[in-house]
Design a protein around this motif. Sequence first.
Motif, short mmCIF file in Angstrom:
data_model
loop_
_atom_site.label_atom_id
_atom_site.label_comp_id
_atom_site.label_asym_id
_atom_site.label_seq_id
_atom_site.Cartn_x
_atom_site.Cartn_y
_atom_site.Cartn_z
N ASP A 142 0.86 -1.18 0.00
CA ASP A 142 0.00 0.00 0.00
C ASP A 142 0.89 1.22 0.00
OD1 ASP A 142 -2.98 -0.89 0.73
OD2 ASP A 142 -1.59 -2.10 1.92
N LEU A 143 0.50 2.23 -0.78
CA LEU A 143 1.20 3.50 -0.81
C LEU A 143 0.15 4.61 -0.75
CD1 LEU A 143 4.09 4.70 -3.11
CD2 LEU A 143 1.99 6.01 -3.00
N TYR A 144 0.33 5.56 0.14
CA TYR A 144 -0.59 6.69 0.19
C TYR A 144 0.15 7.91 0.71
CZ TYR A 144 -0.94 5.40 5.17
OH TYR A 144 -0.67 5.09 6.48
N GLU A 145 -0.45 9.06 0.49
CA GLU A 145 0.14 10.32 0.93
C GLU A 145 -0.48 10.77 2.24
OE1 GLU A 145 1.78 12.93 -2.64
OE2 GLU A 145 -0.40 12.84 -2.67
N ALA A 146 0.36 11.36 3.09
CA ALA A 146 -0.10 11.90 4.37
C ALA A 146 0.33 13.36 4.49
CB ALA A 146 0.48 11.09 5.53
N HIS A 147 -0.56 14.17 5.04
CA HIS A 147 -0.27 15.58 5.32
C HIS A 147 -0.56 15.81 6.80
CE1 HIS A 147 -1.05 20.12 4.39
NE2 HIS A 147 0.09 19.90 5.03
N VAL A 167 4.94 10.44 1.46
CA VAL A 167 4.32 9.14 1.21
C VAL A 167 4.63 8.18 2.35
CG1 VAL A 167 4.38 9.43 -1.29
CG2 VAL A 167 6.25 8.24 -0.13
N LEU A 168 3.66 7.30 2.61
CA LEU A 168 3.82 6.20 3.54
C LEU A 168 3.58 4.91 2.76
CD1 LEU A 168 1.80 7.61 6.59
CD2 LEU A 168 4.21 7.94 6.03
N ILE A 169 4.44 3.94 2.98
CA ILE A 169 4.38 2.69 2.22
C ILE A 169 4.38 1.51 3.18
CG2 ILE A 169 5.52 1.27 0.45
CD1 ILE A 169 6.90 3.83 -0.54
N ARG A 170 3.51 0.55 2.91
CA ARG A 170 3.50 -0.73 3.63
C ARG A 170 3.76 -1.84 2.62
NH1 ARG A 170 1.14 -5.31 3.83
NH2 ARG A 170 -0.14 -4.63 2.05
N ILE A 171 4.75 -2.68 2.90
CA ILE A 171 5.08 -3.80 2.02
C ILE A 171 5.10 -5.08 2.84
CG2 ILE A 171 6.74 -4.73 0.37
CD1 ILE A 171 7.99 -1.94 0.20
N SER A 172 4.36 -6.09 2.39
CA SER A 172 4.49 -7.40 3.03
C SER A 172 5.84 -7.97 2.60
CB SER A 172 3.34 -8.33 2.63
OG SER A 172 3.30 -8.51 1.22
N VAL A 256 10.69 0.77 9.15
CA VAL A 256 10.66 -0.18 10.25
C VAL A 256 10.25 -1.55 9.71
CG1 VAL A 256 8.28 0.51 10.84
CG2 VAL A 256 9.65 -0.72 12.51
N PHE A 257 10.95 -2.59 10.14
CA PHE A 257 10.51 -3.97 9.94
C PHE A 257 9.69 -4.37 11.16
CE2 PHE A 257 14.31 -4.00 7.24
CZ PHE A 257 13.82 -4.63 6.11
N ASP A 258 8.53 -4.97 10.92
CA ASP A 258 7.66 -5.32 12.04
C ASP A 258 6.89 -6.58 11.69
OD1 ASP A 258 6.45 -5.11 14.50
OD2 ASP A 258 4.99 -3.59 13.90
N GLU A 259 6.46 -7.30 12.70
CA GLU A 259 5.57 -8.44 12.52
C GLU A 259 4.13 -7.98 12.64
OE1 GLU A 259 7.00 -12.55 14.16
OE2 GLU A 259 7.50 -11.01 15.64
N HIS A 260 3.26 -8.50 11.78
CA HIS A 260 1.84 -8.15 11.86
C HIS A 260 1.02 -9.32 11.34
CE1 HIS A 260 -1.79 -5.79 11.97
NE2 HIS A 260 -2.00 -5.96 10.68
N SER A 261 0.15 -9.83 12.18
CA SER A 261 -0.73 -10.96 11.81
C SER A 261 0.07 -12.13 11.26
CB SER A 261 -1.77 -10.49 10.79
OG SER A 261 -2.56 -9.45 11.33
N GLY A 262 1.21 -12.41 11.89
CA GLY A 262 2.01 -13.56 11.49
C GLY A 262 2.88 -13.34 10.26
N GLU A 263 2.85 -12.14 9.67
CA GLU A 263 3.66 -11.84 8.50
C GLU A 263 4.62 -10.70 8.79
OE1 GLU A 263 1.06 -10.93 5.31
OE2 GLU A 263 0.49 -13.02 4.93
N GLY A 264 5.72 -10.70 8.05
CA GLY A 264 6.65 -9.60 8.16
C GLY A 264 6.22 -8.43 7.29
N GLU A 265 6.45 -7.23 7.78
CA GLU A 265 6.11 -6.02 7.03
C GLU A 265 7.27 -5.04 7.06
OE1 GLU A 265 1.29 -5.46 7.21
OE2 GLU A 265 2.52 -4.42 8.71
N LEU A 266 7.40 -4.32 5.97
CA LEU A 266 8.32 -3.20 5.89
C LEU A 266 7.48 -1.94 5.73
CD1 LEU A 266 11.11 -1.85 5.55
CD2 LEU A 266 10.99 -2.42 3.10
N LEU A 267 7.62 -1.01 6.67
CA LEU A 267 6.89 0.25 6.64
C LEU A 267 7.88 1.37 6.39
CD1 LEU A 267 4.74 -0.33 9.87
CD2 LEU A 267 4.21 -1.01 7.53
N ILE A 268 7.53 2.27 5.46
CA ILE A 268 8.44 3.33 5.03
C ILE A 268 7.73 4.67 5.06
CG2 ILE A 268 9.86 4.17 3.10
CD1 ILE A 268 10.03 1.26 2.13
N ALA A 269 8.45 5.70 5.50
CA ALA A 269 7.96 7.08 5.43
C ALA A 269 9.03 7.92 4.74
CB ALA A 269 7.67 7.63 6.82
N ALA A 270 8.61 8.80 3.84
CA ALA A 270 9.55 9.69 3.15
C ALA A 270 8.87 11.02 2.87
CB ALA A 270 10.04 9.07 1.84
#
Length: 318
Positions: A142-147, A167-172, A256-270
């Motif tokens: 998921d990629l979306y913009e935040a203000h 932008v904020l990005i979530r990657i499984s 940040v690398f994090d666990e969520h619902s049994g899966e690994g996620e990479l969360l990014i802010a730029a």
Amino acid sequence: MDAQFDELWRERLEPWLASLEAERQRGVNEFWAWMAAACVAGLVAGAILAARNGDLLFLPACVFLGVLVSWFAAGGRLDALRTRVKFGLNSCIAEACGLHYAFKPAAPARFEVLKELGLLPAHSQRRFEDHFSGERQGCGFDLYEAHLEKRHGSGASTHFATVFRGVLIRISFPRRVEGVTVITRDIGVLNDWEAMGRAFASRELQRIRLVDPQFESIFEVYGTDQVLARYMLDPAFMERLLRLEVALMGQNVRAVFDEHSGEGELLIAAETGNQFEVGSMFEPLADPERVRTVVHELTRVTEIIEGLVKPPQLGEGG
């Protein structure tokens, strides 16, 4: 994507935008008519007040007030058209890239985790838009913009200042992720240290030294597992993370690398500013360059996301 874009432009986008051109021109004409009427009305009102009070400052003040009111009143048609064009173009481009587009995310993906870990600054109000979602290399994202804005002052002197726009990005993430690994910039002012201190204490995060001194000078890393963090943050991955910053035409990428619902996620802010926009409504709509800009912004990001989730190649990253 260039050949695919040319076909998309000829067959769908150019005819659609051309069909909206008459509406755009009516909106522009209406806008300038309102502005002209506001200037005349402001001049008349200012002249009357100046004559009564003997103060010429009423003249420019009335003109400015009239123009300001007219700007908001007359811009409604153009704003509505801009929204339609933006949704139509971004949806069509996303579809061509195998993605889904929503004007606003229903639920901002993992926003609270980025906030909790201090990778986003403290703020008073927030808005989200331009949500792209899909899959690359078998990994959903998921990629979306935040203000984000912070309130200053109180009462009549209250104003809001932007503290983050990007932008904020979530990657499984396909590689094994256990615990938490936070990648932040080696610049204190970028981080909400109070939030980070609370989160780091509750999650028992410790400082992790990177094996590459070049990246150590750019990033600070904290995590729950020294060995696993170094496994994930190999030089090839860190180089790709910096390339993402360039691709986004932004700065201060953190993750940040994090666990969520049994899966690994990479969360990014730029911090990228406002992207995925369709340009001015005072220019003809059927201009391929206004569309090509959005295409390039999106494909640059998806290509780097593909690079982030693929396994490092032999010899990559030095």
